[in-house]
Write an enzyme that holds these catalytic residues in place. Structure first.
Site, PDB file in Angstrom:
ATOM      1  CG  ASP A  97      53.455  16.593  52.351  1.00 53.68           C
ATOM      2  OD1 ASP A  97      54.232  15.856  51.936  1.00 53.68           O
ATOM      3  OD2 ASP A  97      52.292  17.006  51.534  1.00 53.68           O
ATOM      4  N   GLY A 100      54.932  19.592  49.025  1.00 54.82           N
ATOM      5  CA  GLY A 100      54.962  19.014  47.884  1.00 54.82           C
ATOM      6  C   GLY A 100      53.841  19.145  47.212  1.00 54.82           C
ATOM      7  CG  ASP A 151      57.092  15.625  46.080  1.00 54.32           C
ATOM      8  OD1 ASP A 151      56.554  16.616  46.946  1.00 54.32           O
ATOM      9  OD2 ASP A 151      56.096  14.707  45.735  1.00 54.32           O
ATOM     10  N   GLY A 228      52.032  11.607  43.840  1.00 50.64           N
ATOM     11  CA  GLY A 228      51.623  11.787  42.285  1.00 50.64           C
ATOM     12  C   GLY A 228      50.312  10.997  42.001  1.00 50.64           C
ATOM     13  CG  ASP A 278      48.843  10.610  53.862  1.00 48.73           C
ATOM     14  OD1 ASP A 278      49.585  10.288  52.989  1.00 48.73           O
ATOM     15  OD2 ASP A 278      48.233  11.803  53.798  1.00 48.73           O
ATOM     16  CB  CYS A 316      32.257  -0.399  63.988  1.00 47.85           C
ATOM     17  SG  CYS A 316      33.331   1.170  64.344  1.00 47.85           S
ATOM     18  CB  CYS A 318      34.620   3.631  66.522  1.00 44.08           C
ATOM     19  SG  CYS A 318      33.076   4.257  66.016  1.00 44.08           S
ATOM     20  CB  CYS A 321      29.976   1.958  66.187  1.00 44.83           C
ATOM     21  SG  CYS A 321      29.892   2.527  64.481  1.00 44.83           S
ATOM     22  CG  HIS A 347      32.670   5.165  62.009  1.00 44.94           C
ATOM     23  ND1 HIS A 347      32.562   3.934  62.374  1.00 44.94           N
ATOM     24  CD2 HIS A 347      32.519   5.161  60.624  1.00 44.94           C
ATOM     25  CE1 HIS A 347      32.362   3.177  61.437  1.00 44.94           C
ATOM     26  NE2 HIS A 347      32.387   4.009  60.227  1.00 44.94           N
TER      27      HIS A 347
END
Length: 385
Positions: A97, A100, A151, A228, A278, A316, A318, A321, A347
């Site tokens: 990023d 901004g 931005d 925004g 994201d 799940c 993961c 879990c 997780h």
RNA sequence: GGAGAGAUUCCCAAGUGGUCAAAGGGAACGGACUGUAAAUCCGUCGUCUUCGGGCUUCGAAGGUUCGAAUCCUUCUCUCUCCA
């Protein structure tokens, strides 16, 4: 302005009842299958996670932040290290990023003009000035696979006049950013392989969003972001804005909704034609003891989980879990153990990455509408996360 | 046996005549978090309440005072030092 052929992104399948689509974004660091959720690693680390955790969660790409890394350790050091990938030990794509968002989040300690934005450093209060050109150069030093233009992100609510000023400034900055990108490209004899994305602003004003989208997409960036949003506006309003904003964005380029990461926002965003998301939420919530599930957050510190010997989500897969109970996670959180942040973040990141993946699979199989309806009916838990 | 010190709301701990249902911290209970100045922040935390207030608390029992967690008396218990 020069052009590159649009070979880097392809829409593979589009939903008939919504604007959702599955695609592939080809970077020289690897392909990104969209829709995709990208975990955020602001300071060159997705907090509490190792690169191994990220890989195991199937994270295809992660974020880092220009502003934070510029302040510390500095882009020259990262260049010296051989680039951000080498520095942090991550070889899949990285999106950085631009800073901004800090224009918005650090509004109390910044001064913005058409020329630049001046921040006070979060580290020591020292002034630092960002121009679109400088931000592009910093990201070049990082070797960011996808660099974002600088931005101006306005707060919510913001009056139309100020939102308009931000739109115009964002456009001016986008043109300067692209020009700088072309300079970088020339310096590399056209071999510079990293991408640059533009950002659409316009707050919650339809005409401004339209204008901004038309302005930004007139520049041949590799992808276009919607900025925004998720800055405090009601959810329905965000969906509305998203709905008409994507209409003004080209079908053949990736669309990235910046900063969004609630379950419903991701699904509604995908339905409105967004390809990339994201969010800091999975890691921040993880550290704060909130575990994400399709329809609720489990606040693991609550007394109810003290003797709950079941996993966060039985469906799940993961690491957390598969191996630990809520009671154990409750204990770790209460004891302020570092492992608490780690397991919770594993997780949450896995969960959101998988959510986007499930949407993609549904799209590829032509049953996104069914998936969406299941989500609406509260039946998402029948899917394997 | 002698000399001191002390007992405060779950815990630690302020408070030495009114502004005290009693600082602060912890624990407990609940909540927030969306391109990360966040392992952060915010409520509640004696009890009842028509949210105006009412009622019961500062080891125990008496007393002084218009008024006591704070002053006096006795008792109970704890700790330190000396024999």
């Amino acid at each position: 302005m020069s052009f590159h052929k649009n070979e880097h992104f392809q829409v593979l399948k589009a939903d008939k009842k919504s604007k959702a689509r599955a695609g592939i974004l080809k970077t020289w660091r690897g392909d990104i299958l969209t829709p995709v959720f990208m975990p955020v690693g602001t300071c060159a680390t997705v907090k509490a996670l190792t690169m191994r955790d990220l890989t195991q969660s199937n994270a295809q790409i992660i974020l880092a932040n220009t502003y934070h890394l510029f302040i510390r350790p500095g882009h020259e050091l990262i260049r010296q290290a051989g680039g951000l990938h080498k520095f942090m030990g991550w070889d899949r794509p990285i999106l950085t990023d631009s800073g901004g968002f800090q224009v918005f989040s650090l509004s109390k300690m910044r001064k913005i003009t058409d020329e630049s934005v001046v921040f006070r450093s979060f580290k020591d209060g020292a002034k630092c000035e960002f121009t679109p050109e400088k931000v592009a150069r910093i990201q070049e030093a990082f070797g960011s696979t996808i660099m974002m233009v600088l931005d101006e992100c306005v707060k919510y609510p913001e009056v139309e006049k100020k939102a308009e000023i931000a739109v115009e400034r964002t456009f001016k900055w986008a043109k300067r950013s692209y020009k700088e990108y072309e300079h970088i490209q020339q310096e590399h004899n056209g071999e510079f392989k990293n991408f640059m994305f533009g950002i659409v602003q316009g707050s919650v004003y339809k005409e401004l969003r339209k204008r901004s989208a038309e302005q930004i997409t007139s520049i041949p960036f590799h992808g276009y972001a919607i900025g925004g949003l998720s800055v405090g506006e009601p959810n329905e309003l965000m969906y509305d804005v998203l709905d008409y904003t994507t209409d003004y964005m080209p079908l053949e380029k990736p669309r990235y909704l910046m900063g969004v990461g609630e379950v419903n926002d991701i699904i509604e965003g995908i339905a409105r034609g967004v390809d990339m998301f994201d969010c800091v939420l999975p890691t921040r919530l993880g550290r704060h003891g909130a575990l994400m599930t399709p329809y609720e957050k489990i606040l693991i510190k609550n007394a109810a989980y003290r003797t709950d010997f079941t996993p966060i989500m039985p469906n799940c897969s993961c690491y957390t879990c598969k191996n630990f109970t809520r009671a154990y996670l409750h204990h770790l959180f209460r004891a302020e153990e570092i492992l608490s942040s780690m397991l919770n973040s594993i997780h949450n990141v896995h969960f959101l990455v998988r959510l986007a993946e499930l949407c993609r699979m549904a799209l590829i199989n032509g049953n996104f509408n069914e998936f969406y309806n299941d989500y609406k009916k509260g039946e998402l838990n029948k899917y394997a996360f």
